[in-house]
Enzyme design. Structure first.
Site, PDB file in Angstrom:
ATOM      1  N   ARG A 203     -92.921 -83.258  76.367  1.00 54.67           N
ATOM      2  CA  ARG A 203     -93.614 -84.206  77.238  1.00 54.67           C
ATOM      3  C   ARG A 203     -92.617 -85.243  77.751  1.00 54.67           C
ATOM      4  NH1 ARG A 203     -96.801 -80.804  77.643  1.00 54.67           N
ATOM      5  NH2 ARG A 203     -99.063 -80.842  77.211  1.00 54.67           N
TER       6      ARG A 203
ATOM      7  N   GLU B 196     -93.996 -87.876  85.691  1.00 53.90           N
ATOM      8  CA  GLU B 196     -95.094 -86.974  86.025  1.00 53.90           C
ATOM      9  C   GLU B 196     -96.445 -87.682  85.950  1.00 53.90           C
ATOM     10  OE1 GLU B 196     -94.981 -82.898  84.214  1.00 53.90           O
ATOM     11  OE2 GLU B 196     -93.265 -83.754  83.173  1.00 53.90           O
TER      12      GLU B 196
ATOM     13  N   HIS C 257     -91.911 -78.596  84.891  1.00 49.86           N
ATOM     14  CA  HIS C 257     -92.925 -78.433  83.850  1.00 49.86           C
ATOM     15  C   HIS C 257     -93.469 -76.997  83.831  1.00 49.86           C
ATOM     16  CE1 HIS C 257     -95.797 -80.883  81.181  1.00 49.86           C
ATOM     17  NE2 HIS C 257     -95.951 -79.614  80.872  1.00 49.86           N
TER      18      HIS C 257
END
Length: 312
Positions: free
Chosen positions: A227, A256, A287
């Site tokens: 993440r 993001e 991603h």
């Protein structure tokens, strides 16, 4: 039970749930407030990352029995509140862990051998052999932070290399034949490569910061397929500039949106990101580490299997 699908997924998900006797409806376009107005009609939700499921939404979902997240994590759901209401939470890290392991290894080998840089140079008519002399992975110590589904998958991919693999995790007793679990000090003293595989939690947010990076005894290579918000990008860039981080492979970025669909809300590009896109020792992907043809099917199948086990 009535199930509402809020994102498109592999068709097997709806087909198999229908075969099990569930009623399935799609709504991929309504706003969150519009979904909220009708969510009381449904017993289950299937979602990827379209929006956050918060307390207000959960209070409106008066008949909700489960939420299925077609992905590895549950960070877009208020898990504590959902569980306090007896809602069963389902995620599917088993479905894309292999994809993440392969992608991480691919990024590592690409950076070590300057594949992206060399490819671009050859396309431009440059034949720079010495400038693209690579590194071998054999003999290195690879450190994995977070040794769950994803960390385990990556360690398995390393078995064909003559490397020492260490793992660090807040849970005790997670080491296995593929990685030796050590304390943080040992980890920071010995590793040459760091790969991050932690979920997004308050504890992991901003965990890769200047203080953490400076704690490593020797310069290291850094990879993040977990993440983006676990890393303070400006601190990462400072370490790249100083040489404390030798190179970075980043599939995720702190910039993001929660939906994982876009980077920026405006045309402004952060200075740290500008550095990353110009750096030859940085590899960036959007991603997609867990985003393969096979994982799309496996993620859906994992959700079906868990619903079937719990509710049939």
């Amino acid at each position: 039970m009535n199930i509402l699908h809020l994102d498109s997924n592999h068709p097997l998900l709806k087909q198999q749930l229908t075969d099990l006797g569930f009623t399935n409806h799609d709504d991929f376009t309504s706003t969150k407030s519009e979904i909220e107005a009708k969510i009381h009609e449904y017993d289950g939700i299937i979602i990827r990352s379209r929006f956050t499921i918060d307390k207000q939404f959960l209070d409106a979902a008066t008949h909700l029995k489960f939420i299925g997240r077609v992905g590895a994590g549950l960070e877009n759901i208020d898990c504590d509140y959902a569980e306090s209401k007896g809602i069963y939470l389902i995620s599917a890290p088993e479905g894309n862990r292999n994809a993440v392991g392969e992608h991480t290894l691919g990024m590592l080998l690409s950076l070590f051998n300057k594949l992206n840089k060399a490819d671009q140079e050859v396309r431009q008519g440059q034949w720079l052999r010495e400038a693209n002399r690579g590194l071998e992975l054999d003999g290195k110590t690879v450190g994995i932070i977070g040794y769950g589904n994803m960390g385990n998958a990556f360690s398995k991919k390393l078995r064909g290399f003559d490397v020492n693999v260490l793992c660090y995790d807040i849970k005790a007793g997670v080491g296995n034949e593929n990685a030796k679990q050590v304390d943080l000090k040992t980890f920071q003293n010995e590793v040459d490569v760091v790969s991050l595989h932690v979920p997004q939690t308050p504890r992991t947010q901003n965990m890769i910061n200047a203080e953490f990076i400076d704690g490593f005894k020797k310069p290291f290579w850094f990879f993040n397929t977990a993440r983006g918000k676990s890393v303070i990008t400006s601190d990462l860039v400072s370490a790249l500039k100083s040489g404390q981080i030798l190179g970075a492979g980043l599939d995720v970025l702190e910039y993001e949106k929660a939906s994982f669909e876009n980077l920026f809300t405006a045309n402004h590009m952060p200075e740290a990101f500008q550095y990353l896109i110009e750096a030859e020792n940085v590899l960036l992907t959007p991603h997609v580490a867990g985003w393969t043809i096979e994982s799309k099917e496996k993620l859906a199948q994992t959700i079906v299997d868990k619903i079937q086990k719990k509710f049939t």
